[in-house]
Design an enzyme around this catalytic site. Structure first.
Site, PDB file in Angstrom:
ATOM      1  N   LYS A  17       0.829  -1.155   0.040  1.00  0.00           N
ATOM      2  CA  LYS A  17       0.122   0.050  -0.144  1.00  0.00           C
ATOM      3  C   LYS A  17       0.812   1.416   0.116  1.00  0.00           C
ATOM      4  CE  LYS A  17      -2.028  -0.873   3.888  1.00  0.00           C
ATOM      5  NZ  LYS A  17      -1.083  -2.288   4.466  1.00  0.00           N
ATOM      6  N   ARG A  92      -9.331   1.783   9.128  1.00  0.00           N
ATOM      7  CA  ARG A  92      -8.887   0.411   9.468  1.00  0.00           C
ATOM      8  C   ARG A  92     -10.044  -0.149  10.276  1.00  0.00           C
ATOM      9  NH1 ARG A  92      -2.929   0.959   9.124  1.00  0.00           N
ATOM     10  NH2 ARG A  92      -1.830  -1.029   9.901  1.00  0.00           N
ATOM     11  N   ARG A 131      12.118  -5.667   4.168  1.00  0.00           N
ATOM     12  CA  ARG A 131      11.853  -4.086   3.917  1.00  0.00           C
ATOM     13  C   ARG A 131      12.825  -3.213   4.773  1.00  0.00           C
ATOM     14  NH1 ARG A 131       6.022  -1.933   5.013  1.00  0.00           N
ATOM     15  NH2 ARG A 131       6.379  -3.207   7.083  1.00  0.00           N
ATOM     16  N   ARG A 164      11.973  -1.214  10.438  1.00  0.00           N
ATOM     17  CA  ARG A 164      10.785  -0.652  11.269  1.00  0.00           C
ATOM     18  C   ARG A 164      10.788  -1.344  12.616  1.00  0.00           C
ATOM     19  NH1 ARG A 164       5.356   0.301   7.925  1.00  0.00           N
ATOM     20  NH2 ARG A 164       4.505  -0.658   9.361  1.00  0.00           N
ATOM     21  N   ARG A 175       0.046  -7.897  14.255  1.00  0.00           N
ATOM     22  CA  ARG A 175      -0.531  -6.739  13.014  1.00  0.00           C
ATOM     23  C   ARG A 175      -1.275  -7.520  12.184  1.00  0.00           C
ATOM     24  NH1 ARG A 175       4.723  -4.542  10.842  1.00  0.00           N
ATOM     25  NH2 ARG A 175       3.502  -3.496   9.518  1.00  0.00           N
TER      26      ARG A 175
HETATM   27  P1  AP5 Z   1       4.804  -1.595   1.769  1.00  0.00           P
HETATM   28  O1  AP5 Z   1       4.573  -0.836   0.370  1.00  0.00           O
HETATM   29  O2  AP5 Z   1       5.643  -0.915   2.883  1.00  0.00           O
HETATM   30  O3  AP5 Z   1       3.759  -2.262   2.375  1.00  0.00           O
HETATM   31  P2  AP5 Z   1       2.352  -1.722   3.104  1.00  0.00           P
HETATM   32  O4  AP5 Z   1       1.161  -2.536   2.603  1.00  0.00           O
HETATM   33  O5  AP5 Z   1       2.592  -0.303   3.149  1.00  0.00           O
HETATM   34  O6  AP5 Z   1       2.703  -2.319   4.673  1.00  0.00           O
HETATM   35  P3  AP5 Z   1       2.782  -1.544   5.905  1.00  0.00           P
HETATM   36  O7  AP5 Z   1       3.507  -2.729   6.851  1.00  0.00           O
HETATM   37  O8  AP5 Z   1       3.329  -0.369   5.983  1.00  0.00           O
HETATM   38  O9  AP5 Z   1       1.178  -1.526   6.428  1.00  0.00           O
HETATM   39  P4  AP5 Z   1       0.831  -1.544   7.802  1.00  0.00           P
HETATM   40  O10 AP5 Z   1      -0.877  -1.324   7.294  1.00  0.00           O
HETATM   41  O11 AP5 Z   1       0.827  -2.529   8.669  1.00  0.00           O
HETATM   42  O12 AP5 Z   1       1.370  -0.389   8.489  1.00  0.00           O
HETATM   43  P5  AP5 Z   1       1.270   1.297   8.928  1.00  0.00           P
HETATM   44  O13 AP5 Z   1       2.383   1.812   8.901  1.00  0.00           O
HETATM   45  O14 AP5 Z   1      -0.144   1.637   8.106  1.00  0.00           O
HETATM   46  O15 AP5 Z   1       5.690  -3.069   0.997  1.00  0.00           O
HETATM   47  C1  AP5 Z   1       6.184  -3.793   1.935  1.00  0.00           C
HETATM   48  C2  AP5 Z   1       7.639  -4.265   1.265  1.00  0.00           C
HETATM   49  O16 AP5 Z   1       7.318  -4.996   0.321  1.00  0.00           O
HETATM   50  C3  AP5 Z   1       8.655  -3.023   1.004  1.00  0.00           C
HETATM   51  O17 AP5 Z   1      10.023  -3.658   1.310  1.00  0.00           O
HETATM   52  C4  AP5 Z   1       8.352  -3.050  -0.450  1.00  0.00           C
HETATM   53  O18 AP5 Z   1       9.670  -2.582  -1.144  1.00  0.00           O
HETATM   54  C5  AP5 Z   1       7.820  -4.537  -0.736  1.00  0.00           C
HETATM   55  N1  AP5 Z   1       6.881  -4.349  -1.912  1.00  0.00           N
HETATM   56  C6  AP5 Z   1       6.036  -3.579  -2.149  1.00  0.00           C
HETATM   57  N2  AP5 Z   1       5.091  -3.922  -3.140  1.00  0.00           N
HETATM   58  C7  AP5 Z   1       5.750  -4.997  -3.707  1.00  0.00           C
HETATM   59  C8  AP5 Z   1       5.576  -5.906  -4.937  1.00  0.00           C
HETATM   60  N3  AP5 Z   1       4.606  -5.509  -5.819  1.00  0.00           N
HETATM   61  N4  AP5 Z   1       6.346  -6.828  -5.214  1.00  0.00           N
HETATM   62  C9  AP5 Z   1       7.600  -7.130  -4.489  1.00  0.00           C
HETATM   63  N5  AP5 Z   1       7.808  -6.334  -3.426  1.00  0.00           N
HETATM   64  C10 AP5 Z   1       6.877  -5.260  -2.967  1.00  0.00           C
HETATM   65  O19 AP5 Z   1       0.762   0.931  10.399  1.00  0.00           O
HETATM   66  C11 AP5 Z   1       1.591   0.684  11.256  1.00  0.00           C
HETATM   67  C12 AP5 Z   1       0.863   0.870  12.680  1.00  0.00           C
HETATM   68  O20 AP5 Z   1       0.519   2.039  12.863  1.00  0.00           O
HETATM   69  C13 AP5 Z   1      -0.334  -0.069  12.994  1.00  0.00           C
HETATM   70  O21 AP5 Z   1       0.172  -1.281  13.377  1.00  0.00           O
HETATM   71  C14 AP5 Z   1      -1.038   0.664  14.217  1.00  0.00           C
HETATM   72  O22 AP5 Z   1      -0.531   0.499  15.241  1.00  0.00           O
HETATM   73  C15 AP5 Z   1      -0.794   1.950  13.570  1.00  0.00           C
HETATM   74  N6  AP5 Z   1      -1.840   2.697  12.778  1.00  0.00           N
HETATM   75  C16 AP5 Z   1      -1.678   3.249  11.479  1.00  0.00           C
HETATM   76  N7  AP5 Z   1      -2.969   3.423  11.062  1.00  0.00           N
HETATM   77  C17 AP5 Z   1      -3.892   3.258  11.948  1.00  0.00           C
HETATM   78  C18 AP5 Z   1      -5.184   3.633  11.854  1.00  0.00           C
HETATM   79  N8  AP5 Z   1      -5.980   4.044  10.869  1.00  0.00           N
HETATM   80  N9  AP5 Z   1      -6.024   2.971  12.984  1.00  0.00           N
HETATM   81  C19 AP5 Z   1      -5.261   2.572  13.995  1.00  0.00           C
HETATM   82  N10 AP5 Z   1      -4.063   2.330  14.291  1.00  0.00           N
HETATM   83  C20 AP5 Z   1      -3.409   2.710  13.084  1.00  0.00           C
END
Ligand code: AP5
Length: 226
Positions: A17, A92, A131, A164, A175
């Site tokens: 994402k 979420r 990552r 991270r 998660r």
């Molecule tokens: P990447 O693009 O980083 O994946 P992502 O889907 O963004 O994954 P995240 O782990 O960031 O999502 P998340 O939703 O758990 O974390 P968030 O920061 O929102 O890609 C992953 C890897 O794969 C990278 O190395 C990339 O290079 C590679 N890749 C990507 N696409 C590829 C492809 N097509 N082919 C091959 N490789 C690929 O949330 C973190 C924390 O914040 C949560 O746990 C929670 O505590 C809090 N939080 C955030 N938002 C909320 C909310 N709305 N409500 C409550 N708590 C929240």
């Protein structure tokens, strides 16, 4: 994304994402709103918000809805969001989705376009394990799939690449469980509203971008090509 529309990228941790929303926001000329990035920024600056959410993030739990909504509402009030935004990792939970719907309506936006990133769990684990993120500009790399030219250094700004804190295996497990429990139901919610599109997120980064470009109209007359 037509004018005044929110684009929501829905999917599990590691689905891509963040990678795609940065590209899409640049392509459409709208802000990329990642609630995860906003929280990580607050944690690294040691603000009151950061101190409050840090323990939850370290356990892989979601932050409370009221905390998330206050942060998002303040961000959406800024002038650069007037034409739309790409939401990454938000909403979420159902309360977040319902509240966002009301905010968008009050701002005269159309219905959001929601893209569900569909991908097998084993692919997610490999992506998260590989990552590395730039500590300066936030560029995302993967040591298996998209490595930097020089190990540990960002290609764009020379920043140090870091892993991270919540990418440790035991936190990732929580998660993923939080995703299944609290976020997965949003796919049905948005399907019922008739605004959900699904993409195969296991394809290469460029192929996922191409698939998205066919779904998302930036409202600039582009024909969907990268
Ligand atoms: P990447 O693009 O980083 O994946 P992502 O889907 O963004 O994954 P995240 O782990 O960031 O999502 P998340 O939703 O758990 O974390 P968030 O920061 O929102 O890609 C992953 C890897 O794969 C990278 O190395 C990339 O290079 C590679 N890749 C990507 N696409 C590829 C492809 N097509 N082919 C091959 N490789 C690929 O949330 C973190 C924390 O914040 C949560 O746990 C929670 O505590 C809090 N939080 C955030 N938002 C909320 C909310 N709305 N409500 C409550 N708590 C929240």
């Amino acid at each position: 994304m037509v004018l005044k529309q929110a684009l929501i990228f829905l999917g599990p941790p590691g689905a891509g994402k963040g990678t795609q929303s940065k590209r899409m926001a640049e392509r459409c000329g709208v802000p990329h709103l990642s609630t995860g990035d906003m929280f990580r920024d607050a944690v690294s600056r040691g603000t009151e918000l950061g101190r409050r959410v840090k323990p939850m993030m370290e356990r892989g739990e979601l932050a409370p809805d009221d905390v998330v909504m206050q942060m998002v509402e303040e961000r959406l009030a800024e002038s650069d969001c007037a034409r739309g935004a790409v939401f990454d990792g938000f909403p979420r939970t159902l309360p977040q989705a319902e509240r966002l719907g009301k905010i968008l309506e009050s701002k005269g936006f159309g219905k959001p376009l929601v893209v569900d990133f569909c991908i097998a769990p084993e692919t997610l684990l490999r992506r998260i394990a590989g990552r590395w993120t730039c500590s300066v500009g936030g560029e995302i790399y993967n040591i298996y799939e998209a490595p930097p030219k020089i190990a540990g250094i960002c290609d764009f700004d020379g920043g140090t690449l870091v892993q991270r804190a919540d990418d440790r295996a035991e936190v990732v497990k929580e998660r993923l469980a939080a995703y299944q429990r609290q976020t997965r139901p949003l796919a049905d919610y948005y399907r019922r509203l008739g605004v959900l599109e699904e993409i195969d997120a296991s394809a290469s980064v460029d192929n996922v971008s191409r698939a998205l470009a066919k779904i998302v109209n930036c409202g600039d007359g582009s024909d969907g090509r990268l």
